[in-house]
Design a protein around this motif. Structure first.
Motif, PDB file in Angstrom:
ATOM      1  N   LEU A  39       0.954  -1.185  -0.092  1.00 59.04           N
ATOM      2  CA  LEU A  39       0.115  -0.026  -0.044  1.00 59.04           C
ATOM      3  C   LEU A  39       0.967   1.295  -0.076  1.00 59.04           C
ATOM      4  O   LEU A  39       1.709   1.338   0.833  1.00 59.04           O
ATOM      5  CB  LEU A  39      -0.828  -0.054   1.161  1.00 59.04           C
ATOM      6  CG  LEU A  39      -1.652   1.283   1.385  1.00 59.04           C
ATOM      7  CD1 LEU A  39      -2.996   1.520   0.597  1.00 59.04           C
ATOM      8  CD2 LEU A  39      -2.231   1.251   2.822  1.00 59.04           C
ATOM      9  N   PRO A  40       0.838   2.031  -0.868  1.00 66.14           N
ATOM     10  CA  PRO A  40       1.779   3.124  -1.055  1.00 66.14           C
ATOM     11  C   PRO A  40       1.752   4.078   0.249  1.00 66.14           C
ATOM     12  O   PRO A  40       0.827   4.473   0.695  1.00 66.14           O
ATOM     13  CB  PRO A  40       1.368   4.227  -2.207  1.00 66.14           C
ATOM     14  CG  PRO A  40       0.547   2.796  -3.339  1.00 66.14           C
ATOM     15  CD  PRO A  40       0.009   2.111  -2.266  1.00 66.14           C
ATOM     16  N   GLY A  41       3.068   4.236   0.619  1.00 66.98           N
ATOM     17  CA  GLY A  41       3.154   4.961   1.766  1.00 66.98           C
ATOM     18  C   GLY A  41       3.060   4.533   3.085  1.00 66.98           C
ATOM     19  O   GLY A  41       3.414   4.963   4.289  1.00 66.98           O
ATOM     20  N   ALA A  42       2.302   3.203   3.184  1.00 66.60           N
ATOM     21  CA  ALA A  42       2.269   2.420   4.473  1.00 66.60           C
ATOM     22  C   ALA A  42       3.554   1.771   4.917  1.00 66.60           C
ATOM     23  O   ALA A  42       3.508   0.368   4.991  1.00 66.60           O
ATOM     24  CB  ALA A  42       0.810   1.583   4.399  1.00 66.60           C
ATOM     25  N   THR A  43       4.532   2.340   5.212  1.00 63.00           N
ATOM     26  CA  THR A  43       5.895   1.892   5.308  1.00 63.00           C
ATOM     27  C   THR A  43       6.392   2.716   6.542  1.00 63.00           C
ATOM     28  O   THR A  43       6.501   3.755   6.560  1.00 63.00           O
ATOM     29  CB  THR A  43       6.580   1.804   4.153  1.00 63.00           C
ATOM     30  OG1 THR A  43       6.003   1.269   3.059  1.00 63.00           O
ATOM     31  CG2 THR A  43       8.132   1.330   4.372  1.00 63.00           C
ATOM     32  N   ILE A  44       6.930   1.773   7.423  1.00 64.76           N
ATOM     33  CA  ILE A  44       7.880   2.541   8.575  1.00 64.76           C
ATOM     34  C   ILE A  44       9.171   1.720   8.592  1.00 64.76           C
ATOM     35  O   ILE A  44       9.057   0.670   8.813  1.00 64.76           O
ATOM     36  CB  ILE A  44       6.909   2.267   9.998  1.00 64.76           C
ATOM     37  CG1 ILE A  44       5.641   3.106   9.774  1.00 64.76           C
ATOM     38  CG2 ILE A  44       7.838   2.559  11.240  1.00 64.76           C
ATOM     39  CD1 ILE A  44       4.783   3.005  11.068  1.00 64.76           C
ATOM     40  N   ASP A  45      10.265   2.389   8.358  1.00 68.38           N
ATOM     41  CA  ASP A  45      11.533   2.019   8.559  1.00 68.38           C
ATOM     42  C   ASP A  45      11.835   1.598   9.901  1.00 68.38           C
ATOM     43  O   ASP A  45      11.813   2.002  10.884  1.00 68.38           O
ATOM     44  CB  ASP A  45      12.621   2.985   7.963  1.00 68.38           C
ATOM     45  CG  ASP A  45      12.566   3.322   6.433  1.00 68.38           C
ATOM     46  OD1 ASP A  45      11.822   2.387   5.892  1.00 68.38           O
ATOM     47  OD2 ASP A  45      12.728   4.521   6.304  1.00 68.38           O
ATOM     48  N   LEU A  46      12.382   0.120   9.892  1.00 64.20           N
ATOM     49  CA  LEU A  46      12.599  -0.388  11.226  1.00 64.20           C
ATOM     50  C   LEU A  46      14.061  -1.201  10.933  1.00 64.20           C
ATOM     51  O   LEU A  46      14.001  -2.004   9.969  1.00 64.20           O
ATOM     52  CB  LEU A  46      11.573  -1.418  11.682  1.00 64.20           C
ATOM     53  CG  LEU A  46      10.234  -0.476  12.201  1.00 64.20           C
ATOM     54  CD1 LEU A  46       9.146  -1.779  12.209  1.00 64.20           C
ATOM     55  CD2 LEU A  46      10.432   0.174  13.331  1.00 64.20           C
ATOM     56  N   LYS A  47      14.833  -1.477  12.092  1.00 62.53           N
ATOM     57  CA  LYS A  47      16.040  -2.161  11.882  1.00 62.53           C
ATOM     58  C   LYS A  47      16.321  -2.744  13.439  1.00 62.53           C
ATOM     59  O   LYS A  47      15.903  -2.158  14.526  1.00 62.53           O
ATOM     60  CB  LYS A  47      17.320  -1.326  11.385  1.00 62.53           C
ATOM     61  CG  LYS A  47      17.271  -0.993   9.835  1.00 62.53           C
ATOM     62  CD  LYS A  47      18.498  -0.234   9.480  1.00 62.53           C
ATOM     63  CE  LYS A  47      18.494  -0.206   8.196  1.00 62.53           C
ATOM     64  NZ  LYS A  47      17.425   0.541   7.385  1.00 62.53           N
ATOM     65  N   ILE A  48      16.951  -3.792  13.158  1.00 67.11           N
ATOM     66  CA  ILE A  48      17.499  -4.308  14.557  1.00 67.11           C
ATOM     67  C   ILE A  48      18.841  -4.842  14.151  1.00 67.11           C
ATOM     68  O   ILE A  48      19.246  -5.053  13.448  1.00 67.11           O
ATOM     69  CB  ILE A  48      16.513  -5.596  14.977  1.00 67.11           C
ATOM     70  CG1 ILE A  48      16.603  -6.950  13.929  1.00 67.11           C
ATOM     71  CG2 ILE A  48      15.025  -5.311  15.379  1.00 67.11           C
ATOM     72  CD1 ILE A  48      15.793  -8.010  14.246  1.00 67.11           C
ATOM     73  N   GLY A  49      19.484  -5.138  15.587  1.00 66.86           N
ATOM     74  CA  GLY A  49      20.928  -5.575  15.460  1.00 66.86           C
ATOM     75  C   GLY A  49      22.095  -4.516  16.004  1.00 66.86           C
ATOM     76  O   GLY A  49      21.411  -3.473  16.448  1.00 66.86           O
ATOM     77  N   GLN A  50      23.302  -4.618  15.467  1.00 66.20           N
ATOM     78  CA  GLN A  50      24.050  -3.662  15.781  1.00 66.20           C
ATOM     79  C   GLN A  50      24.066  -2.328  15.331  1.00 66.20           C
ATOM     80  O   GLN A  50      23.575  -2.270  14.126  1.00 66.20           O
ATOM     81  CB  GLN A  50      25.406  -4.236  15.408  1.00 66.20           C
ATOM     82  CG  GLN A  50      26.756  -3.343  15.813  1.00 66.20           C
ATOM     83  CD  GLN A  50      28.205  -3.946  15.484  1.00 66.20           C
ATOM     84  OE1 GLN A  50      28.090  -4.697  14.591  1.00 66.20           O
ATOM     85  NE2 GLN A  50      29.257  -3.660  16.149  1.00 66.20           N
ATOM     86  N   GLY A  51      24.272  -1.361  16.184  1.00 65.50           N
ATOM     87  CA  GLY A  51      23.875   0.095  15.781  1.00 65.50           C
ATOM     88  C   GLY A  51      22.500   0.563  15.701  1.00 65.50           C
ATOM     89  O   GLY A  51      22.426   1.493  15.168  1.00 65.50           O
ATOM     90  N   THR A  52      21.837  -0.288  15.924  1.00 61.96           N
ATOM     91  CA  THR A  52      20.176  -0.004  16.167  1.00 61.96           C
ATOM     92  C   THR A  52      19.744   0.408  17.369  1.00 61.96           C
ATOM     93  O   THR A  52      20.407   0.415  18.556  1.00 61.96           O
ATOM     94  CB  THR A  52      19.221  -1.068  15.343  1.00 61.96           C
ATOM     95  OG1 THR A  52      19.394  -2.104  16.086  1.00 61.96           O
ATOM     96  CG2 THR A  52      20.130  -1.309  14.059  1.00 61.96           C
ATOM     97  N   ALA A  53      18.356   0.554  17.553  1.00 63.66           N
ATOM     98  CA  ALA A  53      17.925   0.734  18.926  1.00 63.66           C
ATOM     99  C   ALA A  53      17.809  -0.443  19.918  1.00 63.66           C
ATOM    100  O   ALA A  53      17.873  -0.245  21.100  1.00 63.66           O
ATOM    101  CB  ALA A  53      16.478   1.248  18.856  1.00 63.66           C
ATOM    102  N   SER A  54      17.925  -1.743  19.342  1.00 60.44           N
ATOM    103  CA  SER A  54      18.070  -2.741  19.983  1.00 60.44           C
ATOM    104  C   SER A  54      18.398  -4.064  19.284  1.00 60.44           C
ATOM    105  O   SER A  54      18.230  -4.060  17.823  1.00 60.44           O
ATOM    106  CB  SER A  54      16.717  -3.192  20.864  1.00 60.44           C
ATOM    107  OG  SER A  54      15.643  -3.700  19.753  1.00 60.44           O
ATOM    108  N   TYR A  55      18.939  -5.004  19.741  1.00 60.01           N
ATOM    109  CA  TYR A  55      19.524  -6.389  18.798  1.00 60.01           C
ATOM    110  C   TYR A  55      18.276  -7.248  18.667  1.00 60.01           C
ATOM    111  O   TYR A  55      18.288  -8.080  17.425  1.00 60.01           O
ATOM    112  CB  TYR A  55      20.522  -6.881  19.809  1.00 60.01           C
ATOM    113  CG  TYR A  55      21.816  -6.532  19.908  1.00 60.01           C
ATOM    114  CD1 TYR A  55      22.663  -6.402  18.909  1.00 60.01           C
ATOM    115  CD2 TYR A  55      22.063  -5.619  21.128  1.00 60.01           C
ATOM    116  CE1 TYR A  55      23.893  -5.793  18.934  1.00 60.01           C
ATOM    117  CE2 TYR A  55      23.354  -4.969  21.120  1.00 60.01           C
ATOM    118  CZ  TYR A  55      24.078  -5.029  20.237  1.00 60.01           C
ATOM    119  OH  TYR A  55      25.335  -4.304  20.162  1.00 60.01           O
TER     120      TYR A  55
END
Length: 155
Positions: A39-55
């Motif tokens: 769905l265009p625009g219905a995206t939230i960038d998320l990351k896990i692991g080293q250098g992110t908010a949590s592993y």
């Protein structure tokens, strides 16, 4: 005979999420795609692991939208779910009916909640949340006035 335990343990917490992210749009969007499409625009960038908010993290996605589905025979569905990276959030199903084409279709509000758990890992991983939509053969689905909320519980 005893009942087996659920495959996924419930999330029981006495704290607020570590982060909450929101994105929304009022634009009307329609699709006839029979495979999962973003769905265009219905995206939230998320990351896990080293250098992110949590592993690792548990993510809780809430998606709400006004939706409509139509089909010449009034017999079709629009499926909607949330993916985190390439993983479909739980509960995983091939039949996430969000709205059904029956009778005289009208716009109506619908909401879903999905969950994804990523155990702690050192390597950085992209687990961007994306709302995906697909419809039955010959159907058209529309979404508008939607909101995607992601709550992050760090592990």
């Amino acid at each position: 005979m005893s009942t087996p335990a659920p495959a996924i343990a419930p999330l029981i917490t006495n704290r607020a999420p570590d982060n909450t992210a929101l994105v929304w749009d009022e634009t009307r969007w329609e699709t006839t795609a029979t495979t999962w499409n973003d769905l265009p625009g219905a995206t939230i960038d998320l990351k896990i692991g080293q250098g992110t908010a949590s592993y690792g993290a548990i993510f809780v996605a809430t998606f709400s939208a006004e939706a409509i589905a139509s089909h010449p025979n009034n017999n079709a569905v629009a499926n909607v779910t949330v993916f985190f990276g390439s993983d479909q959030a739980a509960p995983v199903s091939t039949n996430h009916r969000f709205v059904t084409a029956r009778g005289n279709p009208e716009w109506s509000s619908h909401t879903l909640i999905r969950v994804a758990e990523f155990q702690p890992a050192f390597n950085t991983r992209d687990v961007t949340a994306r709302v995906k939509v697909k419809v039955s053969d010959g159907a058209t689905a529309g979404l508008q006035n939607w909101v995607l909320k992601i709550e992050r519980y760090n592990l």
